[in-house]
Enzyme design. Sequence first.
Site, PDB file in Angstrom:
ATOM      1  N   ARG A  72      39.885  40.960 -15.893  1.00  0.00           N
ATOM      2  CA  ARG A  72      38.956  40.103 -15.149  1.00  0.00           C
ATOM      3  C   ARG A  72      37.710  40.918 -14.835  1.00  0.00           C
ATOM      4  NH1 ARG A  72      39.036  37.268  -9.176  1.00  0.00           N
ATOM      5  NH2 ARG A  72      37.153  36.039  -9.556  1.00  0.00           N
ATOM      6  N   HIS A  73      36.563  40.296 -14.982  1.00  0.00           N
ATOM      7  CA  HIS A  73      35.286  40.956 -14.678  1.00  0.00           C
ATOM      8  C   HIS A  73      35.274  41.494 -13.249  1.00  0.00           C
ATOM      9  CE1 HIS A  73      33.979  37.705 -12.034  1.00  0.00           C
ATOM     10  NE2 HIS A  73      34.479  36.866 -12.936  1.00  0.00           N
TER      11      HIS A  73
ATOM     12  N   ASN B  85      31.570  36.008  -5.734  1.00  0.00           N
ATOM     13  CA  ASN B  85      32.964  36.314  -5.413  1.00  0.00           C
ATOM     14  C   ASN B  85      33.067  36.741  -3.959  1.00  0.00           C
ATOM     15  OD1 ASN B  85      33.447  37.926  -8.586  1.00  0.00           O
ATOM     16  ND2 ASN B  85      34.248  35.934  -8.009  1.00  0.00           N
TER      17      ASN B  85
ATOM     18  N   GLN C 263      32.287  29.995  -9.085  1.00  0.00           N
ATOM     19  CA  GLN C 263      31.290  30.374 -10.088  1.00  0.00           C
ATOM     20  C   GLN C 263      31.370  29.535 -11.354  1.00  0.00           C
ATOM     21  OE1 GLN C 263      30.234  34.959  -9.783  1.00  0.00           O
ATOM     22  NE2 GLN C 263      32.415  34.647 -10.013  1.00  0.00           N
TER      23      GLN C 263
ATOM     24  N   ARG D   3      28.518  38.646 -16.138  1.00  0.00           N
ATOM     25  CA  ARG D   3      29.468  39.426 -15.347  1.00  0.00           C
ATOM     26  C   ARG D   3      30.595  39.982 -16.209  1.00  0.00           C
ATOM     27  NH1 ARG D   3      29.765  33.936 -13.813  1.00  0.00           N
ATOM     28  NH2 ARG D   3      31.831  32.969 -13.903  1.00  0.00           N
TER      29      ARG D   3
ATOM     30  N   GLU E 146      34.391  31.164 -18.404  1.00  0.00           N
ATOM     31  CA  GLU E 146      35.199  30.631 -17.306  1.00  0.00           C
ATOM     32  C   GLU E 146      35.321  29.111 -17.393  1.00  0.00           C
ATOM     33  OE1 GLU E 146      37.592  30.701 -15.467  1.00  0.00           O
ATOM     34  OE2 GLU E 146      37.070  31.801 -13.647  1.00  0.00           O
TER      35      GLU E 146
ATOM     36  N   HIS F 154      37.668  35.829 -17.237  1.00  0.00           N
ATOM     37  CA  HIS F 154      37.465  35.320 -15.885  1.00  0.00           C
ATOM     38  C   HIS F 154      38.788  34.930 -15.237  1.00  0.00           C
ATOM     39  CE1 HIS F 154      33.165  35.117 -16.859  1.00  0.00           C
ATOM     40  NE2 HIS F 154      33.607  34.809 -18.060  1.00  0.00           N
TER      41      HIS F 154
END
Length: 195
Positions: A8-9, A15, A21, A58, A83, A144
Amino acid sequence: MTVIALVRHGQTDWNLLGRVQGRTDIPLNDTGRAQAREAAVGLSEGGYEAIAASPLSRARETADIIADALGLEPPALYDGLVERDYASAEGLTADDLWERRRRAMGPDAEPDEAVATRAIAALRHAAAAHAEAGRTGPLIAVAHGALIRVLIAVASDGAFPLPGERVENGSHHLFELDDDGVLSLRSYSAAPADA
């Protein structure tokens, strides 16, 4: 069979603020960059030969940081790793959603089945490109939180993640993708919702 570490970024300001997002292209913050460097340390002994990523900034920057730290070529970008599209919920906070008496998964959000189909197709393309380049070792893919949650559920036949668990920024999760495109879960790291 290809071993894939799904990462995951790192953290973004949204966040941090608890904003949904989705497809909105929010960049990493400094904490997110540090999380990407930490992820690279955690992946450094895995023998990874290549990296792929969602094209959202991201994820792409997280992948760039990991690739640089591990001495890998820049990431290949796959639209299928973006995402979930949260549509009208994007940009809202949990409080906003509560006031509107709805969940983040509103009626116009992309369903799990669509997320899984496009994500697995992207991983299959990444694995095929990996093999065509003559590589046989494991692959990293940066994506994501919601997408990774969906893939954990698919690969574990719904057994994981457990209720209330969340996929942390910078965390990585190991999968196997067999030659028939079937995804299975080797391991995952999720945190309790109140952690």
